[in-house]
Design a protein around this motif. Structure first.
Motif, PDB file in Angstrom:
ATOM      1  N   CYS A   1      -2.150 -11.978  22.866  1.00 33.09           N
ATOM      2  CA  CYS A   1      -2.791 -13.099  22.176  1.00 33.09           C
ATOM      3  C   CYS A   1      -1.779 -14.083  21.615  1.00 33.09           C
ATOM      4  O   CYS A   1      -2.038 -15.279  21.556  1.00 33.09           O
ATOM      5  CB  CYS A   1      -3.683 -12.570  21.056  1.00 33.09           C
TER       6      CYS A   1
ATOM      7  N   GLU B   1      -7.125 -19.418  13.355  1.00 32.99           N
ATOM      8  CA  GLU B   1      -7.873 -20.189  14.352  1.00 32.99           C
ATOM      9  C   GLU B   1      -9.375 -19.884  14.224  1.00 32.99           C
ATOM     10  O   GLU B   1      -9.765 -18.751  13.908  1.00 32.99           O
ATOM     11  CB  GLU B   1      -7.422 -19.817  15.767  1.00 32.99           C
TER      12      GLU B   1
ATOM     13  N   LEU C   1     -12.863 -18.559  15.166  1.00 33.17           N
ATOM     14  CA  LEU C   1     -13.189 -17.479  16.083  1.00 33.17           C
ATOM     15  C   LEU C   1     -13.752 -18.029  17.394  1.00 33.17           C
ATOM     16  O   LEU C   1     -13.496 -17.462  18.473  1.00 33.17           O
ATOM     17  CB  LEU C   1     -14.183 -16.515  15.432  1.00 33.17           C
ATOM     18  N   GLU C   2     -14.481 -19.113  17.332  1.00 29.36           N
ATOM     19  CA  GLU C   2     -15.030 -19.702  18.552  1.00 29.36           C
ATOM     20  C   GLU C   2     -13.910 -20.131  19.500  1.00 29.36           C
ATOM     21  O   GLU C   2     -14.016 -19.978  20.727  1.00 29.36           O
ATOM     22  CB  GLU C   2     -15.918 -20.903  18.206  1.00 29.36           C
TER      23      GLU C   2
ATOM     24  N   THR D   1     -10.704 -18.893  19.692  1.00 25.29           N
ATOM     25  CA  THR D   1     -10.020 -17.736  20.275  1.00 25.29           C
ATOM     26  C   THR D   1     -10.932 -16.997  21.242  1.00 25.29           C
ATOM     27  O   THR D   1     -10.480 -16.490  22.272  1.00 25.29           O
ATOM     28  CB  THR D   1      -9.532 -16.794  19.164  1.00 25.29           C
ATOM     29  N   THR D   2     -12.221 -16.937  20.924  1.00 26.62           N
ATOM     30  CA  THR D   2     -13.167 -16.244  21.802  1.00 26.62           C
ATOM     31  C   THR D   2     -13.283 -16.952  23.140  1.00 26.62           C
ATOM     32  O   THR D   2     -13.275 -16.317  24.197  1.00 26.62           O
ATOM     33  CB  THR D   2     -14.549 -16.145  21.134  1.00 26.62           C
TER      34      THR D   2
ATOM     35  N   MET E   1      -7.471 -10.002  13.914  1.00 26.38           N
ATOM     36  CA  MET E   1      -8.068 -11.062  14.721  1.00 26.38           C
ATOM     37  C   MET E   1      -8.236 -10.618  16.165  1.00 26.38           C
ATOM     38  O   MET E   1      -9.209 -10.986  16.842  1.00 26.38           O
ATOM     39  CB  MET E   1      -7.218 -12.333  14.642  1.00 26.38           C
TER      40      MET E   1
ATOM     41  N   ARG F   1     -11.469  -8.912  16.383  1.00 27.13           N
ATOM     42  CA  ARG F   1     -12.609  -9.832  16.270  1.00 27.13           C
ATOM     43  C   ARG F   1     -12.841 -10.591  17.574  1.00 27.13           C
ATOM     44  O   ARG F   1     -13.971 -10.711  18.049  1.00 27.13           O
ATOM     45  CB  ARG F   1     -12.368 -10.829  15.131  1.00 27.13           C
ATOM     46  N   VAL F   2     -11.747 -11.118  18.132  1.00 30.77           N
ATOM     47  CA  VAL F   2     -11.909 -11.928  19.338  1.00 30.77           C
ATOM     48  C   VAL F   2     -12.277 -11.055  20.536  1.00 30.77           C
ATOM     49  O   VAL F   2     -13.076 -11.468  21.395  1.00 30.77           O
ATOM     50  CB  VAL F   2     -10.646 -12.768  19.610  1.00 30.77           C
TER      51      VAL F   2
ATOM     52  N   ALA G   1     -16.036 -10.214  20.233  1.00 30.70           N
ATOM     53  CA  ALA G   1     -16.854 -11.405  20.467  1.00 30.70           C
ATOM     54  C   ALA G   1     -16.834 -11.815  21.936  1.00 30.70           C
ATOM     55  O   ALA G   1     -17.868 -12.178  22.514  1.00 30.70           O
ATOM     56  CB  ALA G   1     -16.358 -12.556  19.583  1.00 30.70           C
TER      57      ALA G   1
END
Length: 315
Positions: free
Chosen positions: A40, A109, A111-112, A114-115, A146, A149-150, A153
């Motif tokens: 990442c 960043e 989340l949208e 990075t996702t 993170m 999370r990413v 998602a």
């Protein structure tokens, strides 16, 4: 039976892929499967952790490129493919009170954003299985949190045609696992093996620090001791991050394979049933994965073992 399945391992920094699940990846590559490591960040804010290299002006002047070169060597040793997701290392905040994270770093960043970046890689590579870190990041580094999370998602969004429609054709991975690096049971086994041969163990303090913290659930143990030597060579390729005289190597690869010949995982999300005592990340996929039967279709989640985080994301 010959097979060709795809595994995506999502990691926060270069070197994480070699210390978490590397032998599993090498095993799957040797068996004819495709493995993609996603880093990442570039590890730009990492320190030089190898005492032999501390103070090396050449390395400190160009650490970004040094870490990229190290990752390229580790990639070749493990036989995996690799891509950079393109975000900037957040660093590990230290002090009391903790300083704020640097502007523009991965952990800050949206989340949208990075996702979507990871969804693009999922739809390009089309993995059947993904691995990442648990909800607390394995340890509370902001980039590791993170990364969890990413990964979760993106796993849920990649097969949804309505999610990020410009990020490629939908693709639904079938299983998402958390890596388990060093469990108390594993470290205790190493500690006892060193004492049994009359050697000093560096693990006594590790074990003492566990206190009464609950152990994570292990759902899957992948036998991969034959690939520990390959894993260690990949670790050592990250020369700025790995001390060749450190605790990673207190036992040789051969000794570790005798004492603890598996790498462990915890199922987080699955679109197929998961049986007790798994020894294969691809277990249960069968003809579905071979035929890519769920590959581009939204599917109900059969297993959801996600938990609420117990640590907060540093800000």
């Amino acid at each position: 039976m010959a097979r060709s399945l795809r595994l995506m391992a999502v990691h926060a920094h270069p070197d994480d892929e070699s210390s978490k699940g590397a032998a599993t990846m090498a095993k799957y590559v040797a068996e004819g499967n495709e493995v993609l490591v996603v880093s990442c960040t570039g590890g730009e804010r990492g320190d030089v952790l190898n005492p032999r290299l501390k103070g090396d002006a050449t390395i400190l002047r160009d650490l970004v490129h040094v870490r990229r070169d190290e990752m390229a060597r580790a990639k070749e040793i493990l036989g995996v493919d690799h891509t950079w997701l393109g975000f900037v290392d957040s660093g590990l905040p230290e002090g009391d009170p903790l300083p704020p994270l640097p502007e523009g770093c991965f952990a800050l960043e949206p989340l949208e954003t990075t996702t979507e970046a990871l969804v693009r890689e999922i739809r390009r590579f089309r993995p059947h299985v993904m691995t990442t870190y648990d909800e607390n990041g394995g340890y509370p580094h902001p980039d590791h949190i993170m990364c969890n999370r990413v990964s979760e998602a993106a796993f849920l969004a990649a097969g949804d045609p309505a999610a990020f429609p410009h990020a490629g054709e939908p693709w639904q991975p079938l299983k998402l696992y958390y890596n388990h690096g060093f469990s108390r049971a594993r470290i205790t086994a190493y500690h006892e093996a060193l004492l049994a041969r009359g050697s000093e163990s560096p693990f006594a303090d590790w074990i003492a620090r566990w206190d009464d913290r609950p152990e994570r659930t292990i759902t899957t143990r992948v036998p991969c001791g034959d690939y520990f030597e390959q894993r260690d060579r990949a670790l050592l390729a990250h020369a700025t991050q790995i001390d060749p005289d450190g605790s990673f190597f207190a036992l040789s690869a051969q000794e570790q394979a005798q004492v603890w010949p598996t790498e462990e995982y915890e199922i987080a999300l699955s679109h197929v049933p998961v049986v007790d005592g798994e020894d294969d990340l691809f277990a249960g996929l069968g003809d579905l994965a071979e035929a890519d039967a769920l590959g581009a279709e939204p599917a109900p989640v059969v297993v959801d073992n996600r938990q609420e985080p117990t640590v907060e994301m540093p800000r």
